[in-house]
Write a protein that holds these residues in place. Sequence first.
Motif, PDB file in Angstrom:
ATOM      1  N   MET A   1       1.023  -1.222   0.027  1.00 22.08           N
ATOM      2  CA  MET A   1      -0.031   0.163  -0.121  1.00 22.08           C
ATOM      3  C   MET A   1       0.893   1.134   0.179  1.00 22.08           C
ATOM      4  N   SER A   2       0.429   2.247  -0.821  1.00 20.59           N
ATOM      5  CA  SER A   2       1.219   3.383  -0.747  1.00 20.59           C
ATOM      6  C   SER A   2       1.226   4.282   0.482  1.00 20.59           C
ATOM      7  N   HIS A   3       2.188   4.983   0.599  1.00 21.16           N
ATOM      8  CA  HIS A   3       2.316   5.949   1.964  1.00 21.16           C
ATOM      9  C   HIS A   3       1.269   7.062   1.609  1.00 21.16           C
ATOM     10  N   PRO A   4       0.787   7.385   2.915  1.00 25.50           N
ATOM     11  CA  PRO A   4      -0.242   8.300   2.948  1.00 25.50           C
ATOM     12  C   PRO A   4       0.054   9.983   2.248  1.00 25.50           C
ATOM     13  N   ASP A   5       1.363  10.024   2.516  1.00 28.35           N
ATOM     14  CA  ASP A   5       1.748  11.392   1.967  1.00 28.35           C
ATOM     15  C   ASP A   5       1.986  11.302   0.280  1.00 28.35           C
ATOM     16  N   LEU A   6       2.114   9.995  -0.090  1.00 22.40           N
ATOM     17  CA  LEU A   6       2.247  10.078  -1.717  1.00 22.40           C
ATOM     18  C   LEU A   6       0.661  10.072  -2.172  1.00 22.40           C
ATOM     19  N   ILE A   7      -0.153   9.419  -1.515  1.00 21.88           N
ATOM     20  CA  ILE A   7      -1.516   9.429  -1.862  1.00 21.88           C
ATOM     21  C   ILE A   7      -2.041  10.543  -2.009  1.00 21.88           C
ATOM     22  N   THR A   8      -1.755  11.597  -0.972  1.00 20.95           N
ATOM     23  CA  THR A   8      -1.975  13.050  -0.852  1.00 20.95           C
ATOM     24  C   THR A   8      -1.411  13.962  -1.978  1.00 20.95           C
ATOM     25  N   HIS A   9      -0.188  13.581  -2.160  1.00 27.25           N
ATOM     26  CA  HIS A   9       0.502  14.401  -3.236  1.00 27.25           C
ATOM     27  C   HIS A   9       0.011  13.982  -4.742  1.00 27.25           C
ATOM     28  N   ALA A  10      -0.562  12.860  -4.882  1.00 24.02           N
ATOM     29  CA  ALA A  10      -1.246  12.422  -6.065  1.00 24.02           C
ATOM     30  C   ALA A  10      -2.521  13.231  -6.456  1.00 24.02           C
ATOM     31  N   ALA A  11      -3.188  13.298  -5.242  1.00 19.71           N
ATOM     32  CA  ALA A  11      -4.474  14.103  -5.348  1.00 19.71           C
ATOM     33  C   ALA A  11      -4.460  15.428  -5.558  1.00 19.71           C
ATOM     34  N   GLN A  12      -3.321  16.176  -5.054  1.00 18.35           N
ATOM     35  CA  GLN A  12      -2.900  17.504  -5.229  1.00 18.35           C
ATOM     36  C   GLN A  12      -2.475  17.774  -6.585  1.00 18.35           C
ATOM     37  N   THR A  13      -1.769  16.853  -7.193  1.00 17.95           N
ATOM     38  CA  THR A  13      -1.649  16.921  -8.720  1.00 17.95           C
ATOM     39  C   THR A  13      -2.043  16.175  -9.891  1.00 17.95           C
ATOM     40  N   ALA A  14      -3.483  16.093  -9.439  1.00 15.76           N
ATOM     41  CA  ALA A  14      -4.186  15.329 -10.317  1.00 15.76           C
ATOM     42  C   ALA A  14      -4.455  16.344 -11.660  1.00 15.76           C
ATOM     43  N   LYS A  15      -4.791  15.814 -12.839  1.00 16.95           N
ATOM     44  CA  LYS A  15      -4.958  16.562 -13.965  1.00 16.95           C
ATOM     45  C   LYS A  15      -6.439  17.179 -13.879  1.00 16.95           C
ATOM     46  N   ASP A  16      -6.486  18.438 -14.253  1.00 17.62           N
ATOM     47  CA  ASP A  16      -7.742  19.351 -14.008  1.00 17.62           C
ATOM     48  C   ASP A  16      -7.554  20.691 -14.658  1.00 17.62           C
ATOM     49  N   ILE A  17      -8.749  21.084 -15.075  1.00 19.38           N
ATOM     50  CA  ILE A  17      -8.625  22.512 -15.927  1.00 19.38           C
ATOM     51  C   ILE A  17      -9.621  23.383 -14.920  1.00 19.38           C
TER      52      ILE A  17
END
Length: 82
Positions: A1-17
Amino acid sequence: MSHPDLITHAAQTAKDIVELAPGIWTALGHAAANLHLVAGAASVTIIDTMKSTSVAADILAEFGKRTDKPVKRIRAWGRDHA
């Protein structure tokens, strides 16, 4: 399982306009930099182009879902390209 900080980082850098204000959008999470689009009366300006043409094409397609105005100006690296 991924580290919680990596999960948070991925959510913050999700592709969006994101629409910052009426007619002004920014592309987040598509690359290391953000790309911006500003809609004028008859055309749009793109600010801060990407390193990769494939990333830029993906972002342009996403912007095309928000406005059908043609790109008439690109502002990149401190220079204007008409």
